[in-house]
Design an enzyme around this catalytic site. Structure first.
Site, mmCIF file in Angstrom:
data_model
loop_
_atom_site.group_PDB
_atom_site.id
_atom_site.type_symbol
_atom_site.label_atom_id
_atom_site.label_comp_id
_atom_site.label_asym_id
_atom_site.label_seq_id
_atom_site.Cartn_x
_atom_site.Cartn_y
_atom_site.Cartn_z
ATOM 1 N N CYS A 199 59.170 -15.858 36.777
ATOM 2 C CA CYS A 199 59.733 -17.207 36.606
ATOM 3 C C CYS A 199 58.671 -18.201 36.113
ATOM 4 O O CYS A 199 58.244 -18.130 34.969
ATOM 5 C CB CYS A 199 60.372 -17.657 37.911
ATOM 6 N N ARG B 281 71.755 -24.574 35.690
ATOM 7 C CA ARG B 281 70.932 -23.575 36.363
ATOM 8 C C ARG B 281 71.628 -22.225 36.262
ATOM 9 O O ARG B 281 72.844 -22.110 36.403
ATOM 10 C CB ARG B 281 70.707 -23.931 37.834
ATOM 11 N N HIS C 19 63.568 -12.711 40.982
ATOM 12 C CA HIS C 19 63.028 -13.022 42.299
ATOM 13 C C HIS C 19 63.600 -12.024 43.307
ATOM 14 O O HIS C 19 64.199 -11.028 42.965
ATOM 15 C CB HIS C 19 63.447 -14.432 42.721
#
Length: 247
Positions: free
Chosen positions: A96, A130, A196
């Site tokens: 990220c 998002r 993640h």
């Protein structure tokens, strides 16, 4: 033969969201179970490190504010040595925000252009939406393709240039930009992506691949990593992939 590896953990206090620290733990555990000593060296702003002595590096994700705080140190203090080490096949996993900062630049929501290290031929532009949820990427890192599973949560849209190849094809989720089904990149021994969750505990194949690359770099290209059981991790991985692909 006593095997030892040295891992640099970049900015662990600033770049550690969504369980990314678990990647370092997974590397340590799978090394330890094979009798491989893994020395973990945190790299914080102002620190000096000899990148020629490092075998592995991990660069986790962080908020935009965290990235802004460490960008100058990354480029000015760590940049020359880290860039040279990557070109000499240092094994790197960047997630990220760490992935974004290894690229050319990150254009934030406020229009601020955060320069990156420029070692990866990618750039990132913040979007209004998002991209959140579970993600599955099909990768080809061995004899047979397999699926990486993770969790993505990013508004940055990362676009690839010709100097990198895609880590894999997105089967479920958004991927790097939500448009071209590309998920992550590979450049030499550097791997960048948005997974993640943490990524490595969920994907022991990738954990072992990184360890083997590092050992081959240090001890010779003929080194073969001894197999290590991972039945529970792989069963959980298969269950997650099946659930996401059939929903």
């Amino acid at each position: 033969m006593n095997l030892t590896l040295r891992l640099a953990h970049l900015y662990p206090e600033h770049m550690n969201v969504y369980g990314d620290r678990g990647n370092v733990i997974a590397l340590r555990q799978r090394c330890q179970r094979r009798g491989i000593a893994l020395e973990i060296v945190p790299v914080n702003p102002g620190d000096t490190i000899d990148w020629q002595t490092v075998d592995l590096a991990f660069f986790g994700g962080g908020q935009d504010s965290g990235q802004a705080l460490i960008t100058g140190d990354l480029i000015e203090r760590q940049g020359p040595g880290l860039r040279a080490a990557i070109e000499a096949d240092l094994v790197v996993l960047a997630i990220c925000g760490g992935y974004q900062l290894l690229g050319h630049y990150f254009l934030t929501h406020t229009g601020e252009r955060l320069p990156g290290l420029g070692v990866l031929d990618v750039h990132t532009i913040a979007g209004k939406q998002r991209m959140i949820g579970n993600i599955v990427i099909e990768v080809h890192l061995g004899a047979e393709p397999w699926q990486l599973v993770g969790f993505e949560n990013h508004s940055g849209r990362t676009f690839h240039g010709p100097g990198v190849k895609s880590l894999g094809r997105v089967l479920v989720g958004y991927g790097d930009n939500g448009q071209d089904r590309k998920g992550g990149v590979i450049y030499r021994n550097t791997f960048g992506c948005y997974l993640h969750g943490a990524l490595l505990p969920k994907n022991p194949q990738l954990t072992d691949h990184l360890i083997e690359l590092a050992l081959r770099r240090r001890y010779g290209s003929q080194y073969v990593l001894p197999p290590l059981p991972a039945e529970r991790e792989l069963a959980a991985q298969r269950a997650m992939v099946q659930r996401l692909l059939t929903r």
